[in-house]
Design an enzyme around this catalytic site. Structure first.
Site, mmCIF file in Angstrom:
data_model
loop_
_atom_site.group_PDB
_atom_site.id
_atom_site.type_symbol
_atom_site.label_atom_id
_atom_site.label_comp_id
_atom_site.label_asym_id
_atom_site.label_seq_id
_atom_site.Cartn_x
_atom_site.Cartn_y
_atom_site.Cartn_z
ATOM 1 N N ALA A 221 -16.803 14.423 2.877
ATOM 2 C CA ALA A 221 -16.576 13.566 1.711
ATOM 3 C C ALA A 221 -17.465 13.979 0.555
ATOM 4 O O ALA A 221 -17.146 13.761 -0.605
ATOM 5 C CB ALA A 221 -16.838 12.111 2.074
ATOM 6 N N SER B 296 -13.049 22.448 2.066
ATOM 7 C CA SER B 296 -13.212 23.026 3.387
ATOM 8 C C SER B 296 -12.934 24.515 3.239
ATOM 9 O O SER B 296 -12.520 24.970 2.167
ATOM 10 C CB SER B 296 -12.233 22.377 4.374
ATOM 11 O OG SER B 296 -10.905 22.693 4.002
ATOM 12 N N ASP C 91 -6.632 -4.616 5.147
ATOM 13 C CA ASP C 91 -7.364 -4.486 6.407
ATOM 14 C C ASP C 91 -8.864 -4.476 6.221
ATOM 15 O O ASP C 91 -9.603 -4.993 7.037
ATOM 16 C CB ASP C 91 -6.893 -3.260 7.190
ATOM 17 C CG ASP C 91 -6.941 -1.988 6.361
ATOM 18 O OD1 ASP C 91 -7.384 -2.059 5.192
ATOM 19 O OD2 ASP C 91 -6.540 -0.940 6.878
ATOM 20 N N THR D 226 -18.728 17.281 -0.124
ATOM 21 C CA THR D 226 -18.333 18.542 -0.776
ATOM 22 C C THR D 226 -16.884 18.498 -1.234
ATOM 23 O O THR D 226 -16.524 19.180 -2.188
ATOM 24 C CB THR D 226 -18.494 19.720 0.191
ATOM 25 O OG1 THR D 226 -17.656 19.473 1.331
ATOM 26 C CG2 THR D 226 -19.921 19.864 0.660
ATOM 27 N N GLU E 107 -2.411 17.754 6.629
ATOM 28 C CA GLU E 107 -2.297 18.565 5.423
ATOM 29 C C GLU E 107 -2.554 20.030 5.744
ATOM 30 O O GLU E 107 -1.818 20.928 5.328
ATOM 31 C CB GLU E 107 -3.301 18.107 4.349
ATOM 32 C CG GLU E 107 -2.959 16.795 3.686
ATOM 33 C CD GLU E 107 -3.530 15.601 4.433
ATOM 34 O OE1 GLU E 107 -4.070 15.800 5.543
ATOM 35 O OE2 GLU E 107 -3.414 14.464 3.921
ATOM 36 N N ASP F 35 0.855 -1.189 0.000
ATOM 37 C CA ASP F 35 0.000 0.000 0.000
ATOM 38 C C ASP F 35 0.886 1.232 0.000
ATOM 39 O O ASP F 35 1.883 1.280 0.716
ATOM 40 C CB ASP F 35 -0.879 0.000 1.254
ATOM 41 C CG ASP F 35 -2.138 -0.809 1.027
ATOM 42 O OD1 ASP F 35 -2.626 -0.816 -0.123
ATOM 43 O OD2 ASP F 35 -2.617 -1.442 1.980
#
Lengths: 689, 605
Positions: free
Chosen positions: A386, A391, A525, A388, A355, A314
């Site tokens: 999730a 932010s 997972d 739109t 971020e 991953d």
């Protein structure tokens, strides 16, 4: 798992238990499990009988000599038992502590998640699959299950050894809970998925203890080889007896060989070194894996790990750091970089994601824009969702938004703004370089793009280069678009990548590789990883993952660390290498043993054979004794190596082979010459022979 | 020095130069591909299929293949035993030879069916023409073909992926016989005849001796005898010897020798037409025929290495196996040649024997033909024990201890230094499987060979294939050494006597067939025990190889990566040699130290 650093040798408790077990393992039934050592066992019994017969005057050779041989043979058997016992020691100790957490508790059974009030208290051992229980803060989770309601922080240290609590909540990929762990805060409703006796903890105890340890195919194949060698040596010694009779008759002298010496020769020649250490090597390999906090469901899985030649990794967490960082502000449409940075910083002030924080840091580093506090009635922070995929912040009538390019584009256009070509171009360029573009808009005007960069972990490139040398191909799995994925893949030095990965895509990729004759390892997972996990040859499920993922995999990583796969491969290879190297060593030893014993046997018949006594051993008896003492002691000397595994480096197969052949092949020829000579000198000096 | 080494290099070069193209030809033929000679042989091949009612494209499972092999050989065994036991009642017996006793019949039948050609009988005096031609000659061809057929079942298995079948036994046999053995031996027989080997159907001729010789009543030639032909008296140092017989005539046996000699050499059979095999002047008259026969010995076994590489589409692998065999052969040859050339310390002491090779054959010439000398004799000895052939042009019993030991050791290694046709290579491939098992583990991989994983099942059978020879030799000779009557078969006392016994069982256990000349093997115990050893070491490996073939064919192929152990480089060749030598040395070091080594050290000290 908490005693990671302690070696089995220095742990007094393990050591004393191993000593005791060495004697318990003397029972014929246990001995017959290991054919090569059983041969030694039978030889010890036979020489003991010969000694007793000698006491009563039926002499095969001198009483003292027969006695010495018998004693050394018994020690050889004990040493082999000890090797196995000490390898099992750590696992047993671990199993004991696991058992302690597996006590029967009161379970609060409820009818359904909706009716939390009608609680019936039942013992946890009576829970059946499908039962629903509620667990509150401070209580132990009574059985393995799936959280169907609520969320709680859970202390899983009993299993993982990690004391930091983890969140378990209904839905998603963090819904699996394990019996024996403790809820620290809040409550959860759990649907039981396994009954008493089959729980994860039960399996774990069985695995670490080695109770369910079955011989792996490779171990069986090696054992066949060792048995065959032993049979040959039985024939060699038996025929040697008649040869000796025959030659003595031809020479007109008495038969010079005694049964005792022939038995000693047989034990020396039989591959006792590897025979004694074979099961320890297997157990120790499993134990090393446990120490890495990985639980293998079978020994076969570890061996398969050694064969893996395709690693599906991953991206996030393995190749890149989990979070992206802002690396540049790219203004568009004539906006200044500072203005862009200013707006970006403002919109990120309340953004607690890594971020978001990295944007604030970058704005300060580049333009000295200090953190401001925006407090007041008309300040409104818009959180990222999730839906739109944006932010931002609203204050003093100013609307700042940042987010995915297409989301911001839609937002701006729908509010009458424009989305320039320059912006589109910038977005594409950033994506091409492997970055994530984050478009910033202020009052429906696009200011520019923030370049969020994936940070490649230190040293991964070198790691992948090493893996390539060993013939292992690395595949990066990512949800990114192909452009971004290609750039990161190139930077990290992986061989290939799967972009916009879906569960079906992963499954197909694994199948394709397998059809080409490759062995594939992967970690996963989520429940949607289950099909791919079930298909992969080595499938490591994260302990934090869902029950379905854990069941589909053949290993569980208790740390849930994505880099574990590389370590697992290393342990698998090391296990096989240890087996091969010690086999080589064991067989190479025979050369010296022949040179010790054969002249000793026939010097009376053919004095010329003294020329073969190149070690210059003192007398025939001292030669035989030295060889057989060496044979016993070498087992003890090699126990640490069997437990630790041979040294392993990531180099090509050719180099590995040359290196191991030099150490264990050549070393296996030379070592006994030196050691047998030393033992012979010591025996002579001490006047024992 | 160069002059001395040059002939050896020449012999080896001829072998390699001829083996390579032949290998490619065999590969094509066995795949059913077209060759230049197809138009000639194909009609015959098709005709055979019609007669025996076989469909050429119908493949067999390994079990079926195995049962065909076993039934075919068992039929041969029964037929050949019966033929000998009943030869007095059958035609083709002009010399009115009696029926062969049951134990000798069994021994001879087992010997020829297993491609060993151990001869416990004296050829001309025991077997009728019918037995020779219908029994032995036929087996010379088909036992060789059987070995090659089994090899091809294995070669095919490496190529197949998830397949249940490994080829058709009857097709393989037919192709080998029609495209390879019959035409090749036709050519060789013609060459031999051109070189002076006899080939006719005349009865034995009686010729006069140049000068008469005197023979004692026991049949020994009387030395320094003075013969008076007029009075027919024999005197030695003036004393008249009673009962002495004067011989003036000699019987020269004739017959279709060349054709038999060709297949005897190329099929790694080794059973001579005449008693002393290729040391006989009519079986091997000169150096020209000697080179042909010697090269013929190793030609097909060497060629099959290249066939293997070609047909598994991995030429390097074929070359690697060839190199392993070739290097071992060169070392063996070198040791034998040096030992024989420098003879023993006793022989070379004070120049008792000329050991230089400049003007005439020097060194240990006992038991060797002067027309061949040390070079051609040593090379033949190395070749014939490397290949499980067993024909001889000199007497191995008379070799120096070390020279004799090498011939013995080559057989004890399981006849994998080229070995018998087909069986040498499949034996070596079983060793290769053992090698990758150990070496594969050392690089941290579960073992694989040519893309096929080696698991317990393959391991079990490969180990049995590799250990069949040591087991056969050790058990056989171990029991024989305990049987009191065996002592009477020996020709020599001491360590050399033991060597004779060991050589006998090594020869049987390697399906070789050569003998240390002194040993009398025609006793019921030896006939039976040697016969059983020969059958064991022939058919256990065949069963093992076919089982491995069946299992490998059913497996998928594993991809080759940098992590895969290379099985074509120098390291692998080295390791393969080490494993072969190690298994041999570990099994036979004690035995050899009681035989040739004891003899050697008693010579030097």
């Amino acid at each position: 798992m908490s005693e990671k650093t302690k070696s089995a040798f220095t742990d007094k408790k393990i050591l004393s238990r191993a000593l005791k077990d060495s004697f318990i393992k003397l029972s014929p039934r246990t001995q017959s499990q290991n054919p090569v050592m059983f041969l030694v066992y039978v030889s010890a019994v036979m020489t003991t009988l010969l000694w007793i017969a000698a006491l009563f005057g039926i002499r095969d050779s001198s009483v003292g000599y027969t006695f010495s041989i018998a004693v050394i043979l018994w020690f050889t058997v004990l040493f082999a038992n000890f090797a196995e016992a000490i390898a099992e020691g750590r696992g047993k100790a671990q199993a004991d502590s696991l058992r302690a957490s597996k006590k029967d508790v009161e379970a609060y059974k409820i009818e359904s998640a909706e009716k939390k009030e009608s609680i019936t208290a039942v013992p946890s051992s009576s829970l059946k699959k499908g039962d629903i229980v509620i667990v509150k803060a401070g209580e132990q989770i009574p059985a393995d299950g799936e959280v169907i309601d609520g969320a709680a922080s859970v202390d899983e240290s009993a299993i993982t050894g990690e004391s930091a609590p983890v969140i378990r909540e209904s839905g998603g990929d963090r819904s699996a809970v394990t019996g024996g762990t403790t809820v620290l805060s809040d409550w959860i409703v759990v649907k039981v998925t396994s009954e008493a006796g089959e729980s994860f903890l039960d399996k774990m105890i069985a695995m670490v203890e080695g109770a369910t340890r079955k011989k792996t195919p490779n171990e069986i194949a090696l054992q066949i080889f060792l048995i065959a060698l032993s049979i040959i040596f039985i024939l060699v010694t038996m025929s040697l007896y008649t040869y000796s009779l025959f030659s003595a008759k031809l020479a007109g002298v008495e038969n010079p060989t005694s049964v005792t010496t022939l038995i000693a020769l047989l034990v020396c020649l039989a591959p006792t070194t590897i025979g004694a250490l074979l099961s320890s090597i297997g157990i120790a390999g499993m134990s090393r894996l446990n120490q890495a906090n990985v639980l293998a469901m079978s020994g076969r899985a570890i061996e398969a790990a050694g064969d893996v030649d395709v690693l599906m990794l991953d991206k996030t967490g393995t190749i890149t750091l989990g979070n992206r960082q802002a690396s540049a502000f790219v203004p568009v449409d004539g906006v200044s970089a500072e203005e862009l940075a200013d707006a970006a910083q403002l919109s990120s002030l309340a953004d607690e994601t890594p971020e978001g924080r990295s944007i604030v840091v970058l704005a300060k580093d580049r333009f000295g824009i200090r953190a401001r506090s925006l407090s007041g009635k008309d300040v409104e922070f818009i959180p990222f969702t999730a839906k739109t995929r944006m932010s931002g912040v609203n204050y003093d009538g100013i609307e700042i938004r940042k987010g995915a390019a297409d989301a911001v584009k839609e937002y701006v256009i729908s509010n009458g703004g424009t989305y320039s070509r320059q912006c589109e171009e910038t977005v594409r360029k950033i994506a091409e370089q492997g970055g994530t573009p984050l478009v910033v808009a202020k009052n429906n005007k696009i200011l520019g793009v923030i370049h969020l960069k994936d940070i490649i972990k230190d040293g991964v490139k070198e790691k992948f280069a090493d893996l390539r040398k060993m013939g292992i191909k690395t595949i990066m799995i990512t949800g990114d678009n192909p452009l971004t994925a290609a750039a990161i893949a190139a930077e990290a030095g992986v061989d290939d990548f799967l972009a916009e990965a879906t569960p079906e895509g992963k499954l197909k990729m694994i199948r394709d590789f397998q059809a080409g004759g490759h062995m594939v390892a992967m970690t996963g997972d989520g429940t949607n990883d289950a099909p791919a996990l079930a298909q992969a040859d080595v499938a490591v499920a994260m302990n934090s993952g869902t029950q379905a993922a854990k069941e589909a995999g053949n290993m569980v990583d208790l740390d849930s660390s994505p880099t574990k796969l590389i370590e697992i491969v290393r342990i698998g290879k090391q296990l096989l290498m240890t087996r091969g190297s010690l086999t080589t060593f064991s067989i190479a030893n025979d050369v010296a043993k022949y040179f010790a014993i054969i002249p000793a046997l026939f010097i009376g018949l053919y004095p010329g054979l003294q020329a073969l006594n190149i070690m210059g051993l003192h007398s025939p008896q001292s030669a035989v004794l030295s060889a057989i003492i060496y044979n016993a002691l070498i087992i003890v000397a090699l126990i640490p190596l069997a437990l630790k595994g041979v040294k392993y480096r990531e180099v090509s197969s050719g180099k590995l082979l040359t290196q191991n052949l030099l150490i264990y092949g050549l070393g296996g020829i030379v070592t006994p010459f030196v050691c047998i000579k030393i033992i012979d000198v010591l025996l002579t000096v001490m006047g024992l022979v | 020095m160069i002059k001395m080494v040059l002939p050896y290099i020449l012999y080896l070069a001829i072998l390699v130069i001829l083996a390579f193209p032949l290998g490619l030809y065999i590969g094509k033929v066995m795949n059913g591909e077209k060759t230049m000679l197809s138009p000639v042989f194909l009609p015959f091949e098709k005709a055979v299929y019609k007669i025996i009612k076989v469909k050429a494209d119908e493949e067999m499972s390994w079990k079926k293949y195995l049962s065909c092999t076993f039934l075919f050989s068992a039929a041969g065994l029964v037929f050949l035993t019966a033929l000998q036991m009943l030869q007095a009642y059958l035609p083709g017996n002009p010399q009115r030879l009696p029926n062969v006793p049951w134990d000798l019949s069994f021994n001879t039948a087992a010997s020829f069916v297993t491609n060993t050609n151990w001869q416990a009988y004296t050829g001309e005096a025991t077997l009728s023409y019918l037995t020779q031609s219908l029994g032995l000659t036929v087996q010379n061809f088909v036992s060789a073909a059987t070995g090659i057929a089994v090899l091809f079942a294995l070669i095919r298995a490496f190529n197949k992926v998830k397949s249940k079948v490994i080829g058709n036994f009857w097709v393989d046999m037919t192709r080998i016989l029609i495209h390879l053995l019959i035409p090749l031996n036709f050519v060789i027989a013609i060459c031999l005849v051109a070189g002076g080997v006899v080939q006719n159907f005349k009865p034995a001729e009686t010729v006069s001796l140049v000068e008469p010789i005197a023979v004692s009543s026991e049949g020994n030639i009387i030395e320094d005898a003075v013969i008076d032909m007029d009075t027919e008296t024999v005197t030695v140092n003036g004393e008249i010897i009673d009962n002495a017989e004067i011989v003036t005539e000699q019987i020269v046996p004739l017959g279709p020798a060349a054709s038999q000699i060709a297949i005897k050499q190329t099929g790694t059979n080794g059973g001579g037409y005449f008693g002393v095999n290729s040391a006989h002047p009519l079986e091997n008259p000169n150096n020209f025929t000697n080179i042909i026969e010697m090269t013929g010995l190793l030609l097909i076994p060497a060629a099959l290495c290249f066939t293997f590489g070609r047909n598994i589409r991995n030429k390097k692998q074929g070359t690697a196996i060839f190199m392993a065999m070739f290097l071992m052969l060169v070392v063996s040859l070198g040791v034998i040649a040096v030992s024989e050339q420098s003879a023993t310390p006793q022989l070379s002491q004070n120049g008792a024997v000329d050991i230089s090779a400049t003007m005439q054959p020097g060194g240990n010439m006992e038991g060797k033909e002067t027309r061949f000398g040390i070079t051609a004799s040593s090379t033949w000895a190395a070749y014939t024990t490397a290949a499980s052939n067993g024909s001889v042009n000199s007497m191995h019993d008379s070799y120096t201890p070390i020279g004799g030991m090498i011939t013995m050791l080559q057989m004890q290694l399981g006849e994998v230094i080229f070995g018998g046709v087909g069986c040498g290579l499949y034996g070596m491939l079983a060793f290769a499987i053992l090698t990758v098992f150990i070496a594969g583990l050392m690089v941290g991989r579960t073992p694989e060979f040519l893309g096929k994983k080696i698991e317990p099942y393959e391991m079990k059978w490969s180990v049995l294939v590799c250990l069949a020879t040591p087991i056969g030799i050790l058990v056989g000779s171990g029991i024989a050494a305990a049987v009191p009557a065996v002592l009477e078969s020996l020709n020599n006392p001491g360590a050399h006597g033991f060597s004779e016994l060991l050589y006998t069982y090594s020869s049987a256990g390697g399906n070789n067939g050569s003998a240390f000349a002194g040993f009398n093997a025609n006793t019921p115990f030896l006939n039976i025990s040697i016969g059983l050893v020969m059958l064991f070491v022939r058919f256990l490996p065949i069963a093992g190889i076919l089982a491995v073939a069946g299992s490998l064919a059913a497996k998928k192929k594993v991809a080759v990566t940098a992590g895969t152990l290379s099985t074509t480089n120098a390291m692998f060749v080295f390791l393969l040699i080490v494993i072969v030598l190690l298994v041999g040395a570990l099994s036979f070091f004690p035995a050899l130290s009681l035989g040739p080594l004891a003899e050697f050290f008693s010579c030097t000290f």
